[in-house]
Design a protein around this motif. Sequence first.
Motif, mmCIF file in Angstrom:
data_model
loop_
_atom_site.group_PDB
_atom_site.id
_atom_site.type_symbol
_atom_site.label_atom_id
_atom_site.label_comp_id
_atom_site.label_asym_id
_atom_site.label_seq_id
_atom_site.Cartn_x
_atom_site.Cartn_y
_atom_site.Cartn_z
ATOM 1 N N ARG A 46 -4.955 -1.305 6.210
ATOM 2 C CA ARG A 46 -3.530 -1.297 5.856
ATOM 3 C C ARG A 46 -2.751 -1.706 7.089
ATOM 4 O O ARG A 46 -2.929 -1.155 8.166
ATOM 5 C CB ARG A 46 -3.109 0.105 5.413
ATOM 6 C CG ARG A 46 -1.645 0.221 5.029
ATOM 7 C CD ARG A 46 -1.366 1.654 4.560
ATOM 8 N NE ARG A 46 -0.019 1.794 4.066
ATOM 9 C CZ ARG A 46 0.929 2.511 4.685
ATOM 10 N NH1 ARG A 46 0.664 3.126 5.806
ATOM 11 N NH2 ARG A 46 2.128 2.599 4.158
ATOM 12 N N TRP A 90 -1.975 -3.902 2.135
ATOM 13 C CA TRP A 90 -3.425 -3.999 2.297
ATOM 14 C C TRP A 90 -3.760 -5.376 2.846
ATOM 15 O O TRP A 90 -3.230 -6.385 2.379
ATOM 16 C CB TRP A 90 -4.153 -3.773 0.970
ATOM 17 C CG TRP A 90 -3.970 -2.394 0.429
ATOM 18 C CD1 TRP A 90 -3.384 -2.057 -0.757
ATOM 19 C CD2 TRP A 90 -4.372 -1.166 1.028
ATOM 20 N NE1 TRP A 90 -3.386 -0.700 -0.926
ATOM 21 C CE2 TRP A 90 -3.997 -0.121 0.152
ATOM 22 C CE3 TRP A 90 -5.009 -0.835 2.225
ATOM 23 C CZ2 TRP A 90 -4.241 1.215 0.447
ATOM 24 C CZ3 TRP A 90 -5.249 0.505 2.507
ATOM 25 C CH2 TRP A 90 -4.878 1.503 1.630
ATOM 26 N N ARG A 108 -11.067 -0.536 3.761
ATOM 27 C CA ARG A 108 -9.784 -1.221 3.607
ATOM 28 C C ARG A 108 -8.984 -1.139 4.901
ATOM 29 O O ARG A 108 -9.161 -0.225 5.696
ATOM 30 C CB ARG A 108 -8.967 -0.610 2.474
ATOM 31 C CG ARG A 108 -9.582 -0.800 1.109
ATOM 32 C CD ARG A 108 -8.751 -0.139 0.040
ATOM 33 N NE ARG A 108 -8.660 1.305 0.311
ATOM 34 C CZ ARG A 108 -7.750 2.106 -0.221
ATOM 35 N NH1 ARG A 108 -6.845 1.631 -1.048
ATOM 36 N NH2 ARG A 108 -7.747 3.395 0.058
ATOM 37 N N ALA A 157 0.839 -1.192 0.000
ATOM 38 C CA ALA A 157 0.000 0.000 0.000
ATOM 39 C C ALA A 157 0.877 1.246 0.000
ATOM 40 O O ALA A 157 1.907 1.267 0.663
ATOM 41 C CB ALA A 157 -0.895 -0.004 1.234
#
Length: 94
Positions: A64, A85, A62, A16
């Motif tokens: 991370r 991710w 999402r 990410a």
Amino acid sequence: MTQHPAPLPEADAVEAPPWDPAKRPGPAIRSYGTQRPRMRIRIDGVWRDAQVIQRQDWPDGRIRMLCDVYLPSEVGWVWLVRGYWWDSAAMRPA
């Protein structure tokens, strides 16, 4: 006949990009300090050791994971900070 569970799917972790504070809203951050959870992350087809520094929960759902990952480099094996991710096919508890 014995039934065996299906193997878990495997995939490489997706790195990410760093968070840009100009992009709002930012994530909710959980930092782990010295009590870092250990995990395994699949990178380039190989499961690597990692320690979680932060979990970042983004407004779009999402997650991370900012981790110290043990990776090969030109000078040998080193711990590097990387963000990935969340993907259960690419990350496992250690």
